[in-house]
Design an enzyme around this catalytic site. Structure first.
Site, PDB file in Angstrom:
ATOM      1  N   LYS A 290       5.600   2.557   2.978  1.00  0.00           N
ATOM      2  CA  LYS A 290       4.201   2.712   2.526  1.00  0.00           C
ATOM      3  C   LYS A 290       3.943   4.067   1.877  1.00  0.00           C
ATOM      4  O   LYS A 290       3.219   4.169   0.906  1.00  0.00           O
ATOM      5  CB  LYS A 290       3.216   2.471   3.669  1.00  0.00           C
TER       6      LYS A 290
ATOM      7  N   LYS B  74      -1.578   2.869   3.671  1.00  0.00           N
ATOM      8  CA  LYS B  74      -1.721   1.409   3.556  1.00  0.00           C
ATOM      9  C   LYS B  74      -3.032   1.053   2.846  1.00  0.00           C
ATOM     10  O   LYS B  74      -3.071   0.168   1.998  1.00  0.00           O
ATOM     11  CB  LYS B  74      -1.683   0.763   4.947  1.00  0.00           C
TER      12      LYS B  74
HETATM   13  N1  HSE Z   1       3.528   3.245  12.774  1.00  0.00           N
HETATM   14  C1  HSE Z   1       2.840   2.077  12.269  1.00  0.00           C
HETATM   15  C2  HSE Z   1       1.882   1.565  13.309  1.00  0.00           C
HETATM   16  C3  HSE Z   1       3.753   0.946  11.892  1.00  0.00           C
HETATM   17  O1  HSE Z   1       1.766   2.145  14.391  1.00  0.00           O
HETATM   18  O2  HSE Z   1       1.199   0.600  13.010  1.00  0.00           O
HETATM   19  C4  HSE Z   1       4.393   1.157  10.573  1.00  0.00           C
HETATM   20  O3  HSE Z   1       3.443   1.401   9.588  1.00  0.00           O
END
Ligand code: HSE
Length: 427
Positions: free
Chosen positions: A105, A205
């Protein structure tokens, strides 16, 4: 039957899950998708890890050059994470005409314009379903499911680590620090949890998702971002008493005023569909002008859920002759014609510590009145040891900048010790 060769860069959690899905489902995809997908090569410095997954020694490459020059490799899967090496490897693969599937991402958020340019130049595919919300097919939904709509709003719980921490704080009344430690012990949070808890992961994201939803580049720099590290057990308990659950939300909205994009903790009223998304689960609640509300729910991380998203891209690339690219002008920064809203509308929750004597409340409410902020609820809590009292206030919908101005004025009032918390509320 068409045969498609895949190389996987990195056999960590997601790479391992992808390898497992591809090898275990090979016959299933032959039967259901009419394509034979074969893992031709992996790039993994830890050869033991590769062997433990059952990768034959002759399929373990020593460097990226071996992979990009291999004529049997059609699709390169980048799951090494980080930005610098990943960018170099992805560009090398695209420049060699290989289709790339990535779960990265941060890379995609920062460099999708550059990667897309390289892909188009070579007529290669570039797919990134796994970059946002793990196994939840949100990107394909935006591109191929709700594309008939103008999307007006997208509200998501798109980080599982913070959702796990906030769920534990809500259910156990524990502190942020205790719940973070528990999340680290269980492997949800990293040793350095900054990217998750300060909202960077969700903002990368949201930048990708809102660019797709609103058909214009929404750079990371335009996203208002606040994390959860300042959230207290008292606020969670008081919010719950008022009928709210605290969530780290990623919010994207589009109206005539422009695009509004923000990541911050927010109270969600208990009846809202997002209020019951708990633990490490993720969800995205979309509103389109024709379809109305749509909600997607599932696992946003993990070997097999994220592997599922990667393999869905591999199958798409393997079964389509035309590549699919962005529906917007993919440049480094925002298009000059795109307007962004920073003075967004929201309801607010505030906690103040004040002296318990006549006239204090009147001074506070006068400041609210002056800034056109209307109060919905006001709760005075039992006095603290020093005789001061906490006040909890929930407002009607108002403007972000009005609240910031009012908070600055209230902080300076005689008789008000301080404004401890300001959290947004989604009703
Ligand atoms: N570290 C992210 C989360 C997952 O805790 O949702 C990967 O983007």
């Amino acid at each position: 039957m068409k045969k498609v060769g895949v190389a996987i860069l990195g056999l960590g959690v997601v790479g391992g899950g992808t390898y497992q899905i591809l090898t275990q489902h090979r016959e299933f995809y032959q039967r259901t998708q009419n394509v034979d997908i074969v893992v031709e090569s992996v790039l993994e410095l830890n050869r033991e890890r590769a062997r433990a997954l059952g990768v034959p020694s002759d399929k373990i490459a020593s460097n990226i050059a071996e992979i990009v020059s291999d004529p049997d490799v059609n699709i390169v899967v980048e799951v090494i994470g980080g930005v610098d090496a990943a960018r170099e490897y992805v560009l090398a693969a695209l420049n060699a005409g290989k289709t790339v599937v990535t779960s990265n991402k941060e890379l995609f958020c920062k460099y999708s314009h550059e990667l897309e340019r390289a892909a188009k130049r070579q007529n290669a595919g570039l797919y990134f379903e796994a970059s946002c919300v793990g196994g939840v097919p949100i990107i394909r939904t935006l591109l191929d499911g709700v594309q008939a709509n103008e999307i007006t709003s997208m509200i998501g719980i798109i980080n599982g680590t913070t959702n796990y921490i906030l769920t534990r704080m809500n259910e156990e009344g524990s502190s942020y620090e205790e719940c973070l430690k528990e999340a680290q012990r269980l492997g949800y949070a990293e040793a350095d949890p900054t990217a998750d808890v300060e909202g960077y992961d969700a903002a990368y994201k949201l930048s990708i998702l809102s660019s797709l939803a609103f058909h214009t580049k929404v750079p990371f720099s335009k996203i208002f971002r606040e994390g959860i590290s300042g959230v207290s057990a008292e606020d969670i308990a008081d919010g719950r008493a008022l009928g709210y659950m605290l969530k780290l939300l990623a919010i994207g909205k589009q109206s005539e005023a422009g695009i509004e994009v923000r990541v911050h903790p927010a109270f969600v009223r208990k009846g809202h569909p997002l209020a019951s998304v708990n633990d490490s689960f993720n969800a995205v609640f979309l509103t389109g002008d024709s379809v109305g509300d749509v909600m997607l729910y599932g696992r946003g991380a993990g070997a097999l859920p994220t592997g599922s998203a990667i393999v869905s891209d591999i199958i798409y690339a393997a079964t389509h002759t035309e590549n699919k690219y962005s529906t917007f002008k993919n440049t480094a920064g925002a298009d000059k014609d795109t307007k962004f809203v920073s003075d967004f509308k929201s309801a607010y929750y505030m906690r103040l510590t004040v002296e318990d004597r006549p006239g204090i409340l009147a001074r506070i409410t006068a400041v609210f009145g002056k800034h056109n902020i209307s109060i919905v609820e006001l709760m005075q809590k039992p006095a603290c040891e020093d005789g001061k009292v906490p006040l909890v206030i929930v407002t009607h919908e108002t403007r972000e900048l009005s609240v910031r101005a009012a908070v600055a004025r209230i902080n300076a009032l005689e008789g008000v010790a301080h404004v401890d918390t300001v959290l947004r509320v989604v009703t």
